[in-house]
Design a protein around this motif. Structure first.
Motif, PDB file in Angstrom:
ATOM      1  N   TRP A  96      -7.734   4.365   8.311  1.00 22.24           N
ATOM      2  CA  TRP A  96      -7.441   5.188   8.906  1.00 22.24           C
ATOM      3  C   TRP A  96      -6.862   5.039  10.349  1.00 22.24           C
ATOM      4  CZ3 TRP A  96      -6.626   9.914   7.197  1.00 22.24           C
ATOM      5  CH2 TRP A  96      -7.631  10.588   5.722  1.00 22.24           C
ATOM      6  N   ALA A 109      -2.976   7.013   7.268  1.00 25.77           N
ATOM      7  CA  ALA A 109      -3.568   6.681   5.896  1.00 25.77           C
ATOM      8  C   ALA A 109      -3.336   5.463   4.607  1.00 25.77           C
ATOM      9  CB  ALA A 109      -5.082   7.931   5.964  1.00 25.77           C
ATOM     10  N   ALA A 110      -4.322   4.563   4.279  1.00 29.29           N
ATOM     11  CA  ALA A 110      -3.923   4.074   3.585  1.00 29.29           C
ATOM     12  C   ALA A 110      -5.012   3.665   2.835  1.00 29.29           C
ATOM     13  CB  ALA A 110      -3.749   2.355   4.486  1.00 29.29           C
ATOM     14  N   PRO A 111      -5.073   3.927   1.486  1.00 28.61           N
ATOM     15  CA  PRO A 111      -5.512   3.819   0.219  1.00 28.61           C
ATOM     16  C   PRO A 111      -6.580   2.363   0.540  1.00 28.61           C
ATOM     17  CG  PRO A 111      -3.610   3.840  -0.610  1.00 28.61           C
ATOM     18  CD  PRO A 111      -3.178   4.151   0.669  1.00 28.61           C
ATOM     19  N   TYR A 162       1.006  -1.297   0.148  1.00 23.33           N
ATOM     20  CA  TYR A 162      -0.212   0.203   0.005  1.00 23.33           C
ATOM     21  C   TYR A 162       0.569   1.394   0.205  1.00 23.33           C
ATOM     22  CZ  TYR A 162      -3.914  -3.235   1.250  1.00 23.33           C
ATOM     23  OH  TYR A 162      -4.324  -4.236   1.385  1.00 23.33           O
ATOM     24  N   TYR A 216      -8.289   7.329   0.664  1.00 21.65           N
ATOM     25  CA  TYR A 216      -8.497   6.640   1.447  1.00 21.65           C
ATOM     26  C   TYR A 216      -9.499   5.886   2.684  1.00 21.65           C
ATOM     27  CZ  TYR A 216      -3.977   8.546   0.916  1.00 21.65           C
ATOM     28  OH  TYR A 216      -2.225   8.916   0.422  1.00 21.65           O
ATOM     29  N   CYS A 260      -3.724  16.516   3.083  1.00 14.61           N
ATOM     30  CA  CYS A 260      -3.079  15.530   2.573  1.00 14.61           C
ATOM     31  C   CYS A 260      -1.748  16.838   2.721  1.00 14.61           C
ATOM     32  CB  CYS A 260      -2.950  14.750   1.472  1.00 14.61           C
ATOM     33  SG  CYS A 260      -1.213  13.577   0.878  1.00 14.61           S
TER      34      CYS A 260
END
Length: 125
Positions: free
Chosen positions: A115, A95-97, A30, A112, A45
């Motif tokens: 969280w 955060a990661a998508p 990721y 994203y 962001c």
């Protein structure tokens, strides 16, 4: 699961490093991002990093002062905050998508899906 840490009270011009540890996922699949949200403002962001760490993005407001990095062996992404300013005061989130192996860095919160809980950073003048 994403667990952010490292926030606190810092004086303007000092340094602070935020960490975000990931668990339960294959971290290296990721891209990752750091966001912040100040009271009354939208979540923005501040930095993003590719899976391998070779591509980064910075908001204009932090470019040259903040550095995003990652250690895939430790499942951790970092945000080094140098020369922070009072206007950097906010809750910071990692955060990661919800997209594995993405060739694209995402810059908006709606891209994203995962969280961390947020860590407060307060910069005093």
């Amino acid at each position: 699961q994403l667990q952010a840490s490292g926030g606190g009270l810092v004086q303007a011009g000092d340094s602070l490093r935020l960490s975000c540890a990931a668990s339960g996922v294959t971290f290296s699949w990721y891209n990752m991002g750091w966001f912040r949200q100040a009271p009354g403002k939208e979540r923005e962001c501040v930095a993003a990093i590719s899976r391998s760490g070779d591509v980064t993005y910075y908001a204009d407001s932090v470019r040259g002062r903040f550095t995003i990095s990652r250690d895939n062996a430790k499942n951790t992404v970092y945000l080094q905050m140098n020369s922070p300013k009072p206007e950097d005061t906010a809750v910071y989130y990692c955060a990661a998508p919800n997209v594995r192996f993405s060739p694209t860095l995402y810059y908006t919160a709606h891209d994203y899906a995962f969280w961390g809980q947020g860590t407060q950073v307060t910069v005093s003048s």
